[in-house]
Scaffold this motif. Structure first.
Motif, mmCIF file in Angstrom:
data_model
loop_
_atom_site.group_PDB
_atom_site.id
_atom_site.type_symbol
_atom_site.label_atom_id
_atom_site.label_comp_id
_atom_site.label_asym_id
_atom_site.label_seq_id
_atom_site.Cartn_x
_atom_site.Cartn_y
_atom_site.Cartn_z
ATOM 1 N N ILE A 4 1.823 -12.051 3.608
ATOM 2 C CA ILE A 4 2.583 -11.017 2.908
ATOM 3 C C ILE A 4 3.680 -10.518 3.834
ATOM 4 C CG2 ILE A 4 2.489 -8.698 1.895
ATOM 5 C CD1 ILE A 4 -0.472 -9.193 1.285
ATOM 6 N N LEU A 5 4.905 -10.489 3.323
ATOM 7 C CA LEU A 5 5.989 -9.819 4.029
ATOM 8 C C LEU A 5 6.079 -8.402 3.488
ATOM 9 C CD1 LEU A 5 8.506 -9.541 5.810
ATOM 10 C CD2 LEU A 5 9.838 -10.516 3.910
ATOM 11 N N GLN A 6 5.847 -7.414 4.354
ATOM 12 C CA GLN A 6 5.977 -6.021 3.962
ATOM 13 C C GLN A 6 7.294 -5.455 4.489
ATOM 14 O OE1 GLN A 6 3.283 -3.208 5.742
ATOM 15 N NE2 GLN A 6 3.934 -1.525 4.427
ATOM 16 N N LEU A 7 8.103 -4.943 3.579
ATOM 17 C CA LEU A 7 9.257 -4.122 3.915
ATOM 18 C C LEU A 7 9.015 -2.746 3.322
ATOM 19 C CD1 LEU A 7 12.217 -6.580 3.159
ATOM 20 C CD2 LEU A 7 11.105 -6.155 5.355
ATOM 21 N N LEU A 47 6.187 -10.808 -1.430
ATOM 22 C CA LEU A 47 6.997 -9.750 -0.829
ATOM 23 C C LEU A 47 6.490 -8.422 -1.341
ATOM 24 C CD1 LEU A 47 9.478 -8.513 0.633
ATOM 25 C CD2 LEU A 47 10.791 -8.981 -1.467
ATOM 26 N N LEU A 48 6.158 -7.513 -0.421
ATOM 27 C CA LEU A 48 5.662 -6.178 -0.744
ATOM 28 C C LEU A 48 6.640 -5.153 -0.183
ATOM 29 C CD1 LEU A 48 3.422 -4.068 -1.537
ATOM 30 C CD2 LEU A 48 2.418 -4.513 0.727
ATOM 31 N N ILE A 49 7.158 -4.263 -1.039
ATOM 32 C CA ILE A 49 8.029 -3.180 -0.580
ATOM 33 C C ILE A 49 7.333 -1.863 -0.910
ATOM 34 C CG2 ILE A 49 10.334 -2.186 -0.555
ATOM 35 C CD1 ILE A 49 11.440 -4.756 -1.645
ATOM 36 N N LEU A 82 5.973 -3.942 -5.858
ATOM 37 C CA LEU A 82 6.686 -2.723 -5.522
ATOM 38 C C LEU A 82 5.796 -1.510 -5.760
ATOM 39 C CD1 LEU A 82 10.111 -3.438 -7.292
ATOM 40 C CD2 LEU A 82 9.487 -3.942 -4.918
ATOM 41 N N ILE A 83 5.931 -0.516 -4.878
ATOM 42 C CA ILE A 83 5.186 0.737 -4.994
ATOM 43 C C ILE A 83 6.191 1.890 -4.978
ATOM 44 C CG2 ILE A 83 3.436 2.229 -3.951
ATOM 45 C CD1 ILE A 83 2.356 -0.238 -2.519
ATOM 46 N N PRO A 84 6.102 2.836 -5.893
ATOM 47 C CA PRO A 84 7.017 3.976 -5.827
ATOM 48 C C PRO A 84 6.665 4.932 -4.694
ATOM 49 C CG PRO A 84 5.459 4.285 -7.622
ATOM 50 C CD PRO A 84 5.207 2.912 -7.058
ATOM 51 N N PHE A 191 1.019 1.126 4.735
ATOM 52 C CA PHE A 191 1.792 2.182 4.080
ATOM 53 C C PHE A 191 3.204 2.210 4.649
ATOM 54 C CE2 PHE A 191 -0.876 3.989 7.458
ATOM 55 C CZ PHE A 191 0.057 4.603 8.277
ATOM 56 N N GLY A 192 4.072 2.960 3.970
ATOM 57 C CA GLY A 192 5.441 3.182 4.411
ATOM 58 C C GLY A 192 5.631 4.644 4.777
#
Length: 263
Positions: A4-7, A47-49, A82-84, A191-192
């Protein structure tokens, strides 16, 4: 082994030339995807943002996101989740991108793993919140898990040690963290929100392998770092590459690249 690529935290704007924190947001996200996928020739399965997709919470901002994903050849080639975040409008996000991407809350199969996406967005608030319905849904998912799993959300469900960020983390965080720590199938948490690299191995009350928790740098701009950057570049934008092993192993590679000003 799925990768998984996390941005995180691209903070796009409706204006394609718009700047956030002094950085051209659309150009910064294009650079991030180019660096993480093309320049490194990384083999990625998803891809996970993780939130704060659109600084002005506008329809145009989510159109810009769709355009960027199309421009770099991700949509249609690679699953996108995508996560808000607090800087998002979940209804506009779903309207603009719901047919093209996976949106939380949901459970995504990844080989022998599961990726559980949670939305910690709360309208009108900067701090995060998990709704009652999501708590119920998550409990059902945890009870049914027969595979190793990774959980992703925008707000950190624990203090990272920042006097400015901890007050706007996930509220009532123990309601989320305790069930995750109590479920051995949950191997990791990402998490971001914090715009920096952060890591902690969280001990479980019942013993056994710890729960691995990572904060992700922003692809736009960095906040003052709480922990030393393993790459000695805490101010550079970045992301994270997560590898999900066949026996429940979970590893992470921190990614960094030169910011636009010096690229």
């Amino acid at each position: 082994m799925p990768r998984i690529l996390q941005l995180s935290d691209p903070h796009l704007l409706a204006d394609p030339l718009g700047r956030c924190r002094g950085v051209p947001a659309r150009q910064a996200l294009v650079l991030a995807l180019d660096e993480a996928l093309r320049s490194r020739n990384a083999s990625v399965d998803l891809l996970l943002i993780t939130g704060d997709l659109c600084q002005d919470e506008s329809w145009g901002g989510y159109v810009r996101l769709r355009e960027v994903l199309e421009e770099v050849g991700v949509l249609g080639r690679l699953p996108v989740a995508l996560i808000p975040g607090n800087h998002d409008h979940p209804q506009l996000l779903r309207a603009a991108l719901g047919r093209h991407v996976l949106l939380g809350p949901t459970c995504i199969p990844l080989g022998s793993w599961r990726l559980l996406l949670l939305s910690s967005h709360r309208s009108g608030a900067v701090a995060g919140w998990i709704s009652e319905g999501q708590h119920t849904w998550l409990q059902e998912q945890l009870q049914a898990l027969s595979a190793p799993a990774l959980v992703a959300l925008h707000h950190p469900p624990l203090a990272i040690g920042s006097s400015s960020l901890d007050p706007i983390a996930l509220q009532q965080a123990d309601r989320l963290l305790k069930p995750l720590l109590g479920c051995p199938a949950i191997k990791g948490l990402v998490f971001g929100h914090v715009h920096q690299h952060w890591f902690k191995a969280l001990p479980r009350p019942q013993g056994g392998a710890p729960l691995l928790a990572w904060g992700c740098p922003s692809s736009l701009a960095s906040f003052e770092a709480v922990q030393p950057c393993p790459m000695d570049q805490p101010e550079w934008p970045g992301g994270r590459l997560l590898e999900l092993g066949p026996q429940g192993e979970l590893s992470s590679e921190l990614l960094r690249w030169r910011p636009l000003a010096s690229a």
